[in-house]
Scaffold this motif. Sequence first.
Motif, PDB file in Angstrom:
ATOM      1  N   PHE A  79       0.853  -1.207   0.000  1.00  0.00           N
ATOM      2  CA  PHE A  79       0.000   0.000   0.000  1.00  0.00           C
ATOM      3  C   PHE A  79       0.878   1.243   0.000  1.00  0.00           C
ATOM      4  CE2 PHE A  79       0.068  -2.855   3.600  1.00  0.00           C
ATOM      5  CZ  PHE A  79       0.942  -2.198   4.454  1.00  0.00           C
ATOM      6  N   CYS A  80       2.021   1.162  -0.671  1.00  0.00           N
ATOM      7  CA  CYS A  80       2.966   2.284  -0.662  1.00  0.00           C
ATOM      8  C   CYS A  80       2.349   3.568  -1.197  1.00  0.00           C
ATOM      9  CB  CYS A  80       4.202   1.942  -1.486  1.00  0.00           C
ATOM     10  SG  CYS A  80       5.093   0.497  -0.899  1.00  0.00           S
ATOM     11  N   ARG A  81       1.420   3.453  -2.142  1.00  0.00           N
ATOM     12  CA  ARG A  81       0.938   4.683  -2.787  1.00  0.00           C
ATOM     13  C   ARG A  81       0.204   5.605  -1.841  1.00  0.00           C
ATOM     14  NH1 ARG A  81      -1.688   2.000  -7.582  1.00  0.00           N
ATOM     15  NH2 ARG A  81       0.154   0.785  -7.116  1.00  0.00           N
ATOM     16  N   SER A  82      -0.255   5.064  -0.720  1.00  0.00           N
ATOM     17  CA  SER A  82      -0.917   5.958   0.242  1.00  0.00           C
ATOM     18  C   SER A  82      -0.131   6.037   1.554  1.00  0.00           C
ATOM     19  CB  SER A  82      -2.343   5.463   0.517  1.00  0.00           C
ATOM     20  OG  SER A  82      -2.283   4.174   1.107  1.00  0.00           O
ATOM     21  N   CYS A  83       1.120   5.645   1.517  1.00  0.00           N
ATOM     22  CA  CYS A  83       1.879   5.524   2.782  1.00  0.00           C
ATOM     23  C   CYS A  83       2.284   6.888   3.340  1.00  0.00           C
ATOM     24  CB  CYS A  83       3.112   4.660   2.569  1.00  0.00           C
ATOM     25  SG  CYS A  83       4.136   4.575   4.044  1.00  0.00           S
ATOM     26  N   ASP A  84       1.769   7.204   4.499  1.00  0.00           N
ATOM     27  CA  ASP A  84       2.102   8.473   5.150  1.00  0.00           C
ATOM     28  C   ASP A  84       2.956   8.243   6.401  1.00  0.00           C
ATOM     29  OD1 ASP A  84       0.293   7.298   6.876  1.00  0.00           O
ATOM     30  OD2 ASP A  84      -1.136   8.963   6.862  1.00  0.00           O
ATOM     31  N   ARG A  85       3.589   7.055   6.460  1.00  0.00           N
ATOM     32  CA  ARG A  85       4.329   6.670   7.659  1.00  0.00           C
ATOM     33  C   ARG A  85       5.821   6.914   7.513  1.00  0.00           C
ATOM     34  NH1 ARG A  85       0.909   3.116   7.001  1.00  0.00           N
ATOM     35  NH2 ARG A  85       2.193   1.843   5.669  1.00  0.00           N
ATOM     36  N   SER A  86       6.424   7.333   8.609  1.00  0.00           N
ATOM     37  CA  SER A  86       7.883   7.317   8.677  1.00  0.00           C
ATOM     38  C   SER A  86       8.268   6.848  10.069  1.00  0.00           C
ATOM     39  CB  SER A  86       8.459   8.698   8.356  1.00  0.00           C
ATOM     40  OG  SER A  86       8.070   9.631   9.338  1.00  0.00           O
ATOM     41  N   ARG A  87       9.552   6.593  10.236  1.00  0.00           N
ATOM     42  CA  ARG A  87       9.995   5.936  11.461  1.00  0.00           C
ATOM     43  C   ARG A  87      11.180   6.658  12.071  1.00  0.00           C
ATOM     44  NH1 ARG A  87       7.666   2.159   8.195  1.00  0.00           N
ATOM     45  NH2 ARG A  87       6.716   0.454   9.349  1.00  0.00           N
ATOM     46  N   LEU A  88      11.089   6.891  13.367  1.00  0.00           N
ATOM     47  CA  LEU A  88      12.210   7.496  14.082  1.00  0.00           C
ATOM     48  C   LEU A  88      12.772   6.440  15.036  1.00  0.00           C
ATOM     49  CD1 LEU A  88      13.719  10.198  14.466  1.00  0.00           C
ATOM     50  CD2 LEU A  88      12.159  10.689  16.351  1.00  0.00           C
ATOM     51  N   LEU A 105      12.381   7.009   6.015  1.00  0.00           N
ATOM     52  CA  LEU A 105      11.198   7.346   5.222  1.00  0.00           C
ATOM     53  C   LEU A 105      10.438   6.114   4.774  1.00  0.00           C
ATOM     54  CD1 LEU A 105      12.632  10.208   3.000  1.00  0.00           C
ATOM     55  CD2 LEU A 105      11.684  10.305   5.300  1.00  0.00           C
ATOM     56  N   CYS A 106      11.028   4.938   4.980  1.00  0.00           N
ATOM     57  CA  CYS A 106      10.388   3.700   4.524  1.00  0.00           C
ATOM     58  C   CYS A 106      10.977   2.554   5.332  1.00  0.00           C
ATOM     59  CB  CYS A 106      10.674   3.508   3.035  1.00  0.00           C
ATOM     60  SG  CYS A 106      10.051   1.952   2.356  1.00  0.00           S
ATOM     61  N   LEU A 107      10.164   1.543   5.572  1.00  0.00           N
ATOM     62  CA  LEU A 107      10.649   0.363   6.295  1.00  0.00           C
ATOM     63  C   LEU A 107      11.827  -0.278   5.552  1.00  0.00           C
ATOM     64  CD1 LEU A 107      10.250  -1.509   8.681  1.00  0.00           C
ATOM     65  CD2 LEU A 107       8.448  -2.663   7.419  1.00  0.00           C
ATOM     66  N   TYR A 108      11.839  -0.155   4.243  1.00  0.00           N
ATOM     67  CA  TYR A 108      12.879  -0.790   3.432  1.00  0.00           C
ATOM     68  C   TYR A 108      14.058   0.148   3.122  1.00  0.00           C
ATOM     69  CZ  TYR A 108       9.778  -4.734   2.363  1.00  0.00           C
ATOM     70  OH  TYR A 108       8.972  -5.851   2.447  1.00  0.00           O
ATOM     71  N   ALA A 109      14.025   1.377   3.611  1.00  0.00           N
ATOM     72  CA  ALA A 109      15.072   2.343   3.241  1.00  0.00           C
ATOM     73  C   ALA A 109      16.442   1.904   3.754  1.00  0.00           C
ATOM     74  CB  ALA A 109      14.731   3.712   3.813  1.00  0.00           C
ATOM     75  N   GLY A 161       9.160   1.004  -1.040  1.00  0.00           N
ATOM     76  CA  GLY A 161       9.946  -0.202  -0.835  1.00  0.00           C
ATOM     77  C   GLY A 161       9.228  -1.501  -1.122  1.00  0.00           C
ATOM     78  N   ALA A 162       8.040  -1.683  -0.556  1.00  0.00           N
ATOM     79  CA  ALA A 162       7.347  -2.967  -0.703  1.00  0.00           C
ATOM     80  C   ALA A 162       6.895  -3.174  -2.145  1.00  0.00           C
ATOM     81  CB  ALA A 162       6.153  -3.022   0.255  1.00  0.00           C
ATOM     82  N   GLU A 163       6.509  -2.110  -2.820  1.00  0.00           N
ATOM     83  CA  GLU A 163       6.103  -2.254  -4.224  1.00  0.00           C
ATOM     84  C   GLU A 163       7.300  -2.641  -5.086  1.00  0.00           C
ATOM     85  OE1 GLU A 163       2.291   0.802  -4.281  1.00  0.00           O
ATOM     86  OE2 GLU A 163       4.095   1.356  -5.384  1.00  0.00           O
TER      87      GLU A 163
HETATM   88  S1  SF4 Z   1       7.282  -0.238   2.026  1.00  0.00           S
HETATM   89 FE1  SF4 Z   1       7.802   1.848   2.608  1.00  0.00          FE
HETATM   90  S2  SF4 Z   1       6.550   3.191   1.337  1.00  0.00           S
HETATM   91 FE2  SF4 Z   1       5.691   1.109   1.201  1.00  0.00          FE
HETATM   92  S3  SF4 Z   1       4.102   1.072   2.799  1.00  0.00           S
HETATM   93 FE3  SF4 Z   1       5.972   0.268   3.767  1.00  0.00          FE
HETATM   94  S4  SF4 Z   1       6.975   2.069   4.687  1.00  0.00           S
HETATM   95 FE4  SF4 Z   1       5.427   2.834   3.257  1.00  0.00          FE
END
Ligand code: SF4
Length: 344
Positions: A257-266, A274-278, A312-314
């Motif tokens: 669901f990356c296209r609507s992802c408004d999550r980030s991680r500290l 900026l992404c779980l996969y960054a 990332g997931a896409e």
């Molecule tokens: S893979 Fe990254 S961009 Fe996609 S939903 Fe997870 S955190 Fe958000």
Amino acid sequence: MEPSLAVVDRFQRPLRNLRLSVTDRCNLRCAYCMPERDYLWLPRSDILDFEEASALVDVFVDLGVDRVRLTGGEPLVRRNLAELVRLLAAKPAIRDLAMTTNGLLLAEKAKELRSAGLGRVTVSLDTLKPERFEALARSRDHRLVLAGIEEAAGLGFSALKIDSVIIRGVNEDEMVPLLDYGRRVGAEVRFIEYMDVGGATRWSPEKVVARAEILGTLARRYGPIHPLAEPGPAPAERFRLVDGTVFGVIASTTAPFCRSCDRSRLTADGLWYLCLYAARGTDLRQPLRAGASQQELRSLIEATWKGRSDRGAEERLALRDRSPLVARPALQQDPHLEMHTRGG
Ligand code: SF4
């Protein structure tokens, strides 16, 4: 903040949802997250104290964040966590303050956290069988997790959820019992596809139980399943059974669901991902401790989010041969690559 005023990234995704890890430590060793014997831990002197974490949250709130989730590691192993909850709950712009926990310490801490202002709790629970829990998480304290869920259920949190990662050959036979258990205690169960991220060094595509299979299994037991029409960035798709029971599926692996992802991680040491996969994060601890003003931190965060193009997931889904994201030697060099450092 009005949606039109929120800072957005390159795909027009707003900065809304902050996962705040308070520790990289955990009191379990789940096979899909921390399967190894030894780990490299973040240096203690790097861990943000509560005032520092709160100051950074203020900057995020100023940029549009209105949902904060405490994570870890296991957040309840962080001493005096209720103090941080109190600081965050006092910020009126945060309309949703939640925590994800493995539940082990929840029975003893839930009341204090609720009083401090914690709104919602999600407990990870992958099995109802103590011996399976021991094999999966290397702990004999399964009963404490159930006690934590049952204690939290009576405390009036605005929502109580159970997250169950479903892994083939491990617990795919427990979807119905887990859903029945959730219904019994008043918790909404969410079934999560096994992900290949961070410390999931034993991941393989064959072990993923996909959304379609999860829904098929539940439909065979409960009859027709109705999707709830809920637009928005929540990772879980929610469904209703004929008897009204609501549950969720988080198809992070097969239907991201990356296209609507408004999550980030500290992370607990102040690196912002900026992404779980960054592969890399932005160091906010260093400027914070060097005395950067709120405006300077705001400019850094705003500019970084505006440049975000992570999906990332896409991108992983598009790969032909998929294996764990990070090999073990790389994880041993950099704890920031671990899911338990990034807050899952
Ligand atoms: S893979 Fe990254 S961009 Fe996609 S939903 Fe997870 S955190 Fe958000």
